[in-house]
Design a protein around this motif. Structure first.
Motif, PDB file in Angstrom:
ATOM      1  N   ARG A 139      12.623  52.120  -1.903  1.00 44.95           N
ATOM      2  CA  ARG A 139      11.553  52.485  -3.007  1.00 44.95           C
ATOM      3  C   ARG A 139      10.570  51.735  -2.431  1.00 44.95           C
ATOM      4  O   ARG A 139      10.415  50.316  -2.156  1.00 44.95           O
ATOM      5  N   VAL A 140       9.178  52.354  -2.724  1.00 46.57           N
ATOM      6  CA  VAL A 140       7.792  51.801  -2.103  1.00 46.57           C
ATOM      7  C   VAL A 140       6.731  52.164  -3.472  1.00 46.57           C
ATOM      8  O   VAL A 140       7.080  52.928  -3.993  1.00 46.57           O
ATOM      9  N   ARG A 141       6.083  51.197  -3.189  1.00 47.16           N
ATOM     10  CA  ARG A 141       4.811  51.504  -4.199  1.00 47.16           C
ATOM     11  C   ARG A 141       3.485  51.707  -3.669  1.00 47.16           C
ATOM     12  O   ARG A 141       2.862  51.055  -2.408  1.00 47.16           O
ATOM     13  N   ASP A 142       2.729  52.341  -4.329  1.00 48.76           N
ATOM     14  CA  ASP A 142       1.337  52.983  -3.852  1.00 48.76           C
ATOM     15  C   ASP A 142       0.323  52.363  -4.880  1.00 48.76           C
ATOM     16  O   ASP A 142       0.481  53.031  -6.000  1.00 48.76           O
ATOM     17  N   PHE A 143      -0.315  51.376  -4.447  1.00 46.81           N
ATOM     18  CA  PHE A 143      -1.536  50.973  -5.557  1.00 46.81           C
ATOM     19  C   PHE A 143      -2.646  51.690  -5.380  1.00 46.81           C
ATOM     20  O   PHE A 143      -3.455  51.648  -4.261  1.00 46.81           O
ATOM     21  N   GLN A 144      -3.351  52.458  -6.485  1.00 47.48           N
ATOM     22  CA  GLN A 144      -4.227  53.414  -6.228  1.00 47.48           C
ATOM     23  C   GLN A 144      -5.587  53.170  -6.996  1.00 47.48           C
ATOM     24  O   GLN A 144      -5.506  52.553  -8.109  1.00 47.48           O
ATOM     25  N   THR A 145      -6.471  53.377  -6.822  1.00 47.98           N
ATOM     26  CA  THR A 145      -7.922  53.452  -7.447  1.00 47.98           C
ATOM     27  C   THR A 145      -8.621  54.416  -7.277  1.00 47.98           C
ATOM     28  O   THR A 145      -8.384  55.347  -6.182  1.00 47.98           O
ATOM     29  N   ALA A 146      -9.481  54.840  -8.212  1.00 49.43           N
ATOM     30  CA  ALA A 146      -9.986  56.126  -8.253  1.00 49.43           C
ATOM     31  C   ALA A 146     -11.563  56.168  -8.901  1.00 49.43           C
ATOM     32  O   ALA A 146     -11.471  55.227  -9.756  1.00 49.43           O
ATOM     33  N   HIS A 147     -12.541  57.032  -8.733  1.00 48.67           N
ATOM     34  CA  HIS A 147     -13.646  57.077  -9.489  1.00 48.67           C
ATOM     35  C   HIS A 147     -13.777  58.458  -9.936  1.00 48.67           C
ATOM     36  O   HIS A 147     -13.400  59.294  -9.026  1.00 48.67           O
ATOM     37  N   HIS A 148     -14.424  58.541 -10.703  1.00 48.09           N
ATOM     38  CA  HIS A 148     -14.899  59.855 -11.536  1.00 48.09           C
ATOM     39  C   HIS A 148     -15.867  60.792 -10.509  1.00 48.09           C
ATOM     40  O   HIS A 148     -16.709  60.026 -10.094  1.00 48.09           O
ATOM     41  N   GLY A 149     -15.535  61.944 -10.262  1.00 49.58           N
ATOM     42  CA  GLY A 149     -16.426  62.612  -9.018  1.00 49.58           C
ATOM     43  C   GLY A 149     -17.735  62.939  -9.570  1.00 49.58           C
ATOM     44  O   GLY A 149     -18.622  63.131  -8.811  1.00 49.58           O
ATOM     45  N   VAL A 150     -18.028  62.856 -10.979  1.00 49.20           N
ATOM     46  CA  VAL A 150     -19.383  63.172 -11.322  1.00 49.20           C
ATOM     47  C   VAL A 150     -20.241  61.870 -11.645  1.00 49.20           C
ATOM     48  O   VAL A 150     -21.193  61.696 -11.086  1.00 49.20           O
ATOM     49  N   THR A 151     -19.622  60.984 -12.549  1.00 45.10           N
ATOM     50  CA  THR A 151     -20.339  59.932 -13.110  1.00 45.10           C
ATOM     51  C   THR A 151     -20.014  58.802 -12.182  1.00 45.10           C
ATOM     52  O   THR A 151     -21.004  57.753 -12.055  1.00 45.10           O
ATOM     53  N   GLY A 152     -19.105  58.781 -11.312  1.00 45.82           N
ATOM     54  CA  GLY A 152     -18.958  57.524 -10.320  1.00 45.82           C
ATOM     55  C   GLY A 152     -18.137  56.585 -10.771  1.00 45.82           C
ATOM     56  O   GLY A 152     -18.085  55.274 -10.676  1.00 45.82           O
ATOM     57  N   MET A 195     -11.974  54.797 -12.594  1.00 48.34           N
ATOM     58  CA  MET A 195     -10.954  55.291 -13.452  1.00 48.34           C
ATOM     59  C   MET A 195      -9.972  53.922 -13.414  1.00 48.34           C
ATOM     60  O   MET A 195      -9.863  52.873 -12.443  1.00 48.34           O
ATOM     61  N   PRO A 196      -8.850  53.991 -14.282  1.00 52.95           N
ATOM     62  CA  PRO A 196      -7.976  53.144 -14.494  1.00 52.95           C
ATOM     63  C   PRO A 196      -7.111  52.819 -13.111  1.00 52.95           C
ATOM     64  O   PRO A 196      -6.998  53.739 -12.539  1.00 52.95           O
ATOM     65  N   LEU A 197      -6.648  51.528 -12.706  1.00 51.23           N
ATOM     66  CA  LEU A 197      -5.881  51.331 -11.659  1.00 51.23           C
ATOM     67  C   LEU A 197      -4.455  51.792 -11.965  1.00 51.23           C
ATOM     68  O   LEU A 197      -4.211  51.761 -13.136  1.00 51.23           O
ATOM     69  N   SER A 198      -3.798  52.550 -10.792  1.00 53.94           N
ATOM     70  CA  SER A 198      -2.438  52.841 -11.066  1.00 53.94           C
ATOM     71  C   SER A 198      -1.557  52.400 -10.114  1.00 53.94           C
ATOM     72  O   SER A 198      -1.936  52.331  -9.075  1.00 53.94           O
ATOM     73  N   ASN A 199      -0.364  52.343 -10.487  1.00 53.76           N
ATOM     74  CA  ASN A 199       0.677  52.071  -9.553  1.00 53.76           C
ATOM     75  C   ASN A 199       1.717  53.475  -9.548  1.00 53.76           C
ATOM     76  O   ASN A 199       2.143  53.781 -10.515  1.00 53.76           O
ATOM     77  N   ARG A 200       2.099  53.820  -8.264  1.00 53.90           N
ATOM     78  CA  ARG A 200       2.709  54.990  -8.162  1.00 53.90           C
ATOM     79  C   ARG A 200       3.923  54.668  -7.227  1.00 53.90           C
ATOM     80  O   ARG A 200       3.585  53.991  -6.187  1.00 53.90           O
ATOM     81  N   PHE A 201       5.282  54.955  -7.765  1.00 51.21           N
ATOM     82  CA  PHE A 201       6.406  54.555  -7.009  1.00 51.21           C
ATOM     83  C   PHE A 201       7.068  55.804  -6.319  1.00 51.21           C
ATOM     84  O   PHE A 201       7.024  56.886  -6.673  1.00 51.21           O
ATOM     85  N   TYR A 202       7.656  55.631  -5.034  1.00 52.38           N
ATOM     86  CA  TYR A 202       8.265  56.777  -4.355  1.00 52.38           C
ATOM     87  C   TYR A 202       9.464  56.173  -3.577  1.00 52.38           C
ATOM     88  O   TYR A 202       9.648  55.045  -3.468  1.00 52.38           O
ATOM     89  N   LEU A 203      10.259  57.159  -3.165  1.00 53.94           N
ATOM     90  CA  LEU A 203      11.406  56.924  -2.443  1.00 53.94           C
ATOM     91  C   LEU A 203      11.341  57.328  -1.096  1.00 53.94           C
ATOM     92  O   LEU A 203      10.818  58.511  -0.803  1.00 53.94           O
ATOM     93  N   ALA A 204      11.165  56.531  -0.083  1.00 57.78           N
ATOM     94  CA  ALA A 204      10.843  56.824   1.382  1.00 57.78           C
ATOM     95  C   ALA A 204      12.163  56.867   2.051  1.00 57.78           C
ATOM     96  O   ALA A 204      13.145  56.192   1.957  1.00 57.78           O
ATOM     97  N   ASP A 205      11.824  58.011   3.002  1.00 61.56           N
ATOM     98  CA  ASP A 205      13.494  58.497   3.901  1.00 61.56           C
ATOM     99  C   ASP A 205      14.472  58.631   3.089  1.00 61.56           C
ATOM    100  O   ASP A 205      15.658  58.175   3.512  1.00 61.56           O
ATOM    101  N   ALA A 206      14.479  59.415   2.057  1.00 58.51           N
ATOM    102  CA  ALA A 206      15.676  59.642   1.215  1.00 58.51           C
ATOM    103  C   ALA A 206      16.164  61.111   1.372  1.00 58.51           C
ATOM    104  O   ALA A 206      15.422  61.911   1.725  1.00 58.51           O
ATOM    105  N   VAL A 207      17.364  61.194   1.163  1.00 60.56           N
ATOM    106  CA  VAL A 207      17.881  62.646   1.386  1.00 60.56           C
ATOM    107  C   VAL A 207      18.987  62.665   0.251  1.00 60.56           C
ATOM    108  O   VAL A 207      19.960  61.811   0.193  1.00 60.56           O
ATOM    109  N   PHE A 208      18.985  63.883  -0.467  1.00 59.80           N
ATOM    110  CA  PHE A 208      19.679  64.274  -1.503  1.00 59.80           C
ATOM    111  C   PHE A 208      20.097  65.598  -1.373  1.00 59.80           C
ATOM    112  O   PHE A 208      19.925  66.503  -0.806  1.00 59.80           O
ATOM    113  N   LEU A 209      21.542  65.670  -1.712  1.00 57.18           N
ATOM    114  CA  LEU A 209      22.051  67.099  -2.073  1.00 57.18           C
ATOM    115  C   LEU A 209      22.097  67.637  -3.524  1.00 57.18           C
ATOM    116  O   LEU A 209      22.686  66.764  -4.468  1.00 57.18           O
TER     117      LEU A 209
END
Length: 240
Positions: free
Chosen positions: A71-84, A87-101
């Protein structure tokens, strides 16, 4: 009844069942809604077409954890494309190198159509999120007249070769299965809100689903075969 088996392998996967707002978590294994969404995309079913989604959602679902990943975490920042504006900070979690059937049980004709769709998908498959493409073909086999439990127990181990090397001393491996509960298992089953009702963007809806967890032992194709040694062979050679 037939069973369609899928291999879900990629650098990153993310299978959210209860993610909200700026914290996007992932389950430890693929969700039914995520896998049904993958199949619906391959078949070209549009997000708001609930009538075409319904037969897919009625399929019985199970998954085997062949390689749990990290399990890994990606900490993301973003800005509105028009106003600049930030945007709210976000934490996105992933599974790295996993294999499922993953396995789905149901009508043979429907599963055959889905299997064909995976070979020539209308929309590209992804592993929970669009940023998570599979690293190997998703489709495995279409088992005629098979049951869900049998397919999850008999399909060969799908783990990566580098991961299997640590188990070379074992003839088989113990893997966890998460399977949709039968009627007699409801009292001991866990619940997860991943039964898809609608993928429409304006009213995406999911219902509760029950599942049971247990272990199966699968033959290890990478097990080290020790050479045969009989101490009396040397005596036989001398007497000859």
């Amino acid at each position: 009844m037939s069973v369609l088996t899928l291999r879900l392998a990629g650098p990153l996967q993310s299978w959210g069942a209860s993610a909200r707002f700026a914290r996007r978590t992932t389950e430890s294994a693929p969700t039914k809604s995520g896998v049904i969404g993958l199949l619906a995309a391959a078949a070209g079913i549009e997000r708001g077409d609930d009538n075409k989604l319904r037969p897919l959602a009625a399929l019985r679902f199970g998954v085997r954890i062949d390689q749990p990943g990290t399990r890994v975490r990606d900490f993301q920042t973003a800005h509105h494309g028009v106003t600049g504006k930030s945007m709210p900070l976000s934490n996105r979690f992933y599974l790295a190198d996993a294999v499922f059937l993953a396995a789905l049980e149901g009508d043979h004709r429907l599963l055959a159509e889905l299997h064909a769709a995976l070979l020539a998908p209308v929309y590209a498959p992804f592993l929970g999120r669009r940023s998570c493409p599979p690293s190997l073909p998703v489709e495995l086999h279409l088992h005629d007249h098979a049951g869900l439990q049998d397919a999850l127990r008999e399909e060969p181990w799908q783990a990566s070769p580098w991961y299997r090397r640590q188990y070379r001393g074992q003839n088989d491996v113990e893997l966890t299965v998460l399977r949709e509960a039968d009627a007699h298992e409801q009292n001991t089953a866990d619940t997860l809100r991943d039964q898809p009702l609608s993928f429409a963007a304006e009213h995406r809806r999911h219902a509760l689903r029950t599942q049971v967890s247990y272990s199966v032992r699968i033959p290890n194709p990478s097990a080290r075969q020790l050479p045969r040694h009989d101490p009396f062979d040397a005596l036989d050679e001398e007497s000859a």
